[in-house]
Design an enzyme around this catalytic site. Structure first.
Site: not given
Ligand code: 1YM
Length: 702
Positions: A455, A528, A530, A532
Site C-alpha cells: 500500500e 497499513d 488502519d 484505509d
C-alpha cells in the site's frame, strides 16, 4: 373476492356444428401416449390438466368466458369448469353424432377458428387436446350447460358409455370436464401436485387479462362430494379456493411480480396490448428496468412459453435498441460524435414479458419452443415502436433513467473491453509488458518468486530497497486503489491499479485465466494497520475471491504481518505485533508496571533513542542533538508501512527467515467479499454504521 356480475360479463355467440372437420379413432393415443402428451410420467400426467384448461382459457380469450375453476377431487380426479358457451352438443352433419362426442372421441377434431379470435394454445384447432385426455382416462365425464339445457356424456378409455343426453334444464352456460387418469397408462402414478398446478395456472392468469382462475384442493372430501350438475364447487360453499388468480393488468402485473424484490430504475411500467397486421396478430408487452445487470425476458406465443425466443423476441430487441437510440439522439443525450447503444446495452437490467397471439403458429428448434412465424416479428416491431416512443415522450423522467442505464452498460462494456484488450495485449508481450510500477524479481521460477502488493508509494520505495531482489518483486498500489461501483468486474478492470496487478501476476483473467502462468507462487498483501489499509485488504481479497479463486485454493495468497511497535532499549531492538507482545517485551526489559509514552512514529525516533550508560551524539533531522541518558525504553508505534525504513521493513516483514506471513484461505476471502458487498452494495445502512464504527480515518472513496 370476485363479484358475480363481473363473471357474467360474457359474450354469446352461435356455433355451427358444420365447422367440425377430420375424424380418426383414439387407439393411436393409447398406443403411443408419449407422442401426444410428451411422457407418461408426472409431466404427462399434469399435461392432461393443461389440455382441458387450455380449452377453457381459449374460450376466455375469445371473450366468451371469464371464470375457470380447477378442482382436485379425491381419488386423483380432476374437474375443470368454465362459464363459456359450452361445447356444442348438436349433431354433426358428417358423422351424425354430436359435436361434443366428435371432439371427445376422435383425434384431430376441432372447431374452425379465426372468425372472431385467435387460435388456441394448441397452435391451431380449439379442443384438440380433449380427446387425448379422454383416451388416457379411465373415467371422463362432460357436462354442458347450453341452450337452456344440461347435457351429459360419459366415457372410459376414450370410448363413450352412452350417447349425449339432456338430463335437465339450465339457465347457465359453460362446460364441466371431470376426468380420472388411467393408471394403466400412467404407471409412475396418478397423484397430482397442487403446487405445480398452482404455479402453471398463475402464469396463465397473467397471460389472460381479466380471467378469474380458482384452484381448489378438495382431495380430503373422500366420498362426501355431491355436486352433480352444479357449475361451481366453490360456490356450493364446500371449499374455499386454495388459490385464486385475477390479474387486471395482465403482463403488467407479471412484470410487477417479477420486480417485487428489486429496485426499479424508473417509476412507470411500460405496457401495451394491441393488435397489428389487420388485427391478425395480437401483441402484448410490459417492461421495466431494474437496478441490476441481468436481463429477464420472457416470451409467449399463443400462451406457450417460448423458452428459445424466436421472431417475436427478435422484433422486440431490434425495435427497443432503435427507439432508445433515436430518443437519446433527439434529446441530445447522445451527441453526434457518440456511438449508439448496442442491443446488449439496452437489455441490461431489463425485465420484460412479451406475448403474441397468432392465428397460425409455426415453431422451430429442437424442442419446438422457438417461434418461427415471420408475421410476429413485424407485428411486435411496429406495435412496440409506436407505443414505446410514445411512452418515452410522455414520461421523460423514465426515459432519462432508461437511457442512463443503457449508457452505464455501454461504459462498463467499453471499460471491460479496454481492460481485457490491454491485459491480453500486454500479456502477449510477456517480459516487456510488465507494468512500470512493478519492481520485478530476477528469478523466473514462480515457485520461489514472491510478489509484494504494498500500500502506497512510500512503503513501496522502502520495500524495493529492503527486498531480496532475486526472489522478491514489489508492486506499490496507491491509497485509493479502486473506483468500484457496485462490485463490477469491468469497473475493477478499469482501475489502473488492478490492471497492473493482473499484468504483474501474468495469469490473465476471466476466460483466459491460466493459473499455470502465474509468475509468483506467493502473492503477499502488505497494507497499513488502519482503516484505509483494512479497506484495501478487503478489496484485494474480494478481487482474488471473485476472479482468482483457484489462486486462493492453491494457497498463493498471503497477508504480511508488519509489527505495530518498535521497542528500543539501548542497543536492543524488539518488534511487537500486538499490544500483548508489547507488554511482554516491556516486562522482559523490566518495565512491566511503568507507563511509557509512545512516540508518534517517524518523528523523533532517533533522537529519542535510549542509550544506556554513556552519552552519545546522534544525527536528528539535520541538527546535532545530545541524547541524555535515560532508563526508559522508547516505543515507536507504526502507523503505516511507509514509516519504516528499508531495513526495518526487511527485518520485520520481508525477510524469509524472520517475517510472519498469514496464508489466506477461502473462508476468509469469502468473508472479505461479503464485507465488500456490504460496503459497496446499495444498502446505505450497513455502510453508514461501518463508517461510524471506524470513525475519523475511514475513507470510503474507493
Ligand atoms: C372445461 C373445458 O372445453 N370449454 C369450451 C370448449 C369449446 C367451446 C366452449 C366452444 C367453442 C366454439 C363454439 C367454437 C369447444 N368447442 C369445440 C367445438 N372447457 C371447454 N367452451 N362454442 C363453444 O370453437 O366455435 C371445441 S372446444 F369444436 F366443438 F367447437
Amino acid at each position: 373476492m370476485v363479484a358475480k356480475k363481473d363473471e357474467e360479463k360474457v359474450k354469446k355467440s352461435n356455433y355451427g356444428a358444420e365447422s367440425i372437420q377430420v375424424l380418426e379413432g383414439l387407439e393411436p393415443v393409447r398406443k403411443r401416449p408419449g407422442m401426444y402428451i410428451g411422457s407418461t410420467g408426472p409431466d404427462g400426467l399434469h399435461h392432461l390438466i393443461w389440455e382441458i384448461f387450455d380449452n377453457s382459457r381459449d374460450e376466455a380469450m375469445n371473450g366468451h368466458a371469464n371464470r375457470v375453476e380447477i378442482t382436485l377431487l379425491p381419488d386423483d380426479t380432476i374437474r375443470v369448469v368454465d362459464n363459456g358457451r359450452g361445447i356444442p352438443t348438436d349433431i354433426h352433419p358428417k358423422t351424425k353424432v354430436s359435436a361434443l362426442e366428435t371432439i371427445m372421441c376422435t383425434l384431430h377434431a376441432g372447431g374452425k377458428f379465426g372468425g372472431d379470435g385467435y387460435a388456441g394454445a394448441t397452435g391451431g384447432l380449439h379442443g384438440v387436446g380433449a380427446s387425448v385426455v379422454n383416451a388416457l382416462s379411465i373415467m371422463c365425464k362432460v357436462e354442458i350447460h347450453r341452450d337452456g339445457g344440461l347435457f351429459v356424456q360419459e366415457y372410459s378409455q376414450g370410448k363413450k358409455k352412452a350417447n349425449v343426453k339432456q338430463i335437465g334444464k339450465s339457465k347457465l352456460h359453460g362446460t364441466i370436464v371431470t376426468f380420472k387418469p388411467d393408471a394403466e397408462i400412467f404407471k409412475e402414478g396418478t397423484v397430482f401436485n397442487i403446487d405445480r398446478i398452482i404455479s402453471h395456472l398463475r402464469q396463465q392468469a397473467y397471460l389472460v387479462k381479466g380471467i378469474f382462475i380458482h384452484v381448489i384442493d378438495a382431495r380430503k372430501y373422500e366420498g362426501k362430494l355431491n355436486f352433480e350438475g352444479e357449475t361451481y364447487l366453490y360456490d356450493l360453499g364446500l371449499e374455499q379456493p386454495t388459490e385464486s388468480f385475477y390479474f387486471e393488468g395482465g403482463l403488467k402485473s407479471l412484470v410487477k411480480h417479477y420486480n417485487e424484490f428489486t429496485k426499479p430504475v424508473h417509476k412507470n411500467i411500460f405496457y401495451i396490448d394491441k393488435n397489428a397486421d389487420a388485427e391478425k396478430v395480437g401483441v402484448e408487452i410490459a417492461l421495466q428496468y431494474v437496478d441490476d445487470m441481468t436481463t429477464k425476458l420472457v416470451a409467449f406465443a399463443n400462451n406457450i412459453h417460448t423458452t428459445e425466443g424466436g421472431t417475436h423476441v427478435t422484433g422486440f430487441k431490434t425495435a427497443l435498441t432503435r427507439i432508445i437510440n433515436a430518443y437519446a439522439r433527439k434529446n441530445n443525450i447522445l451527441k453526434e460524435k457518440d456511438e449508439n447503444l448496442t442491443g446488449d446495452d439496452v437489455l441490461e437490467g431489463l425485465t420484460c414479458v412479451i406475448s403474441v397471439k397468432l392465428r397460425e403458429i409455426q415453431f422451430e428448434g429442437q424442442t419446438k419452443s422457438k417461434l418461427g412465424s415471420m408475421e410476429a416479428q413485424s407485428a411486435v416491431s411496429s406495435v412496440f415502436s409506436d407505443a414505446f416512443t410514445f411512452f418515452m415522450e410522455e414520461n421523460p423522467d423514465d426515459a432519462k433513467e432508461i437511457i442512463n442505464k443503457g449508457l452505464l452498460a455501454l461504459r462498463a462494456r467499453k471499460a471491460a473491453k479496454a481492460a481485457k484488450d490491454s491485459v491480453l495485449r500486454k500479456g502477449a508481450l510477456e517480459g516487456f509488458s510488465l507494468p512500470g510500477k512493478l519492481a520485478d524479481c530476477q528469478s523466473n521460477d514462480p515457485a520461489e518468486s514472491e510478489l509484494f502488493i504494498v500500500e502506497g508509494d512510500s512503503a513501496g520505495g522502502s520495500a524495493k530497497m529492503g527486498r531480496d531482489r532475486r526472489t522478491q518483486a514489489i508492486l506499490p498500489l496507491r491509497g485509493k486503489i479502486l473506483n468500484v461501483e457496485r462490485a463490477r468486474l469491468d469497473r475493477m478492470l478499469g482501475s489502473e491499479q488492478i490492471k497492473n496487478l493482473v499484468l504483474a501476476m501474468g495469469a490473465a483473467i476471466g476466460d483466459t485465466f491460466d493459473i499455470s502462468k502465474c509468475r509468483y507462487h506467493k502473492l503477499i498483501i502488505a497494507t497499513d494497520a488502519d482503516v484505509d489499509g483494512a479497506h484495501i485488504m478487503t478489496l484485494l481479497l474480494t478481487f482474488f475471491f471473485r476472479y482468482y479463486r483457484p489462486i486462493i485454493d492453491a494457497g498463493y495468497v498471503y497477508i504480511a504481518q508488519p509489527p505495530l511497535y518498535k521497542i528500543t532499549y539501548g542497543k536492543e531492538i524488539n518488534y511487537a505485533y500486538t499490544d500483548e507482545e508489547k507488554f511482554a517485551v516491556l516486562k522482559k526489559l523490566g518495565f512491566g508496571d511503568e507507563s511509557i509514552e509512545e512516540s508518534e512514529s517517524g518523528e523523533t525516533e532517533e533522537s529519542e533513542e535510549v542509550t544506556e550508560g554513556e552519552e552519545e551524539v546522534s544525527e536528528g533531522k539535520g541538527k546535532e542533538k545530545i541524547v541524555k541518558k535515560s532508563k526508559k525504553p522508547s516505543i515507536q508505534r507504526y502507523k503505516g508501512l511507509g514509516e519504516m525504513n528499508p531495513d526495518e521493513l526487511k527485518e520485520t516483514t520481508m525477510d524469509i527467515n524472520k517475517r510472519i506471513l498469514k496464508q489466506v484461505n477461502v473462508d476468509e476471502a469469502e468473508e472479505a467479499s461479503r464485507v465488500f458487498e456490504m460496503l459497496m452494495g446499495s444498502e446505505v445502512g450497513p455502510r453508514k454504521s461501518f463508517i461510524q464504527t471506524h470513525a475519523k480515518s475511514a475513507n470510503l472513496d474507493i
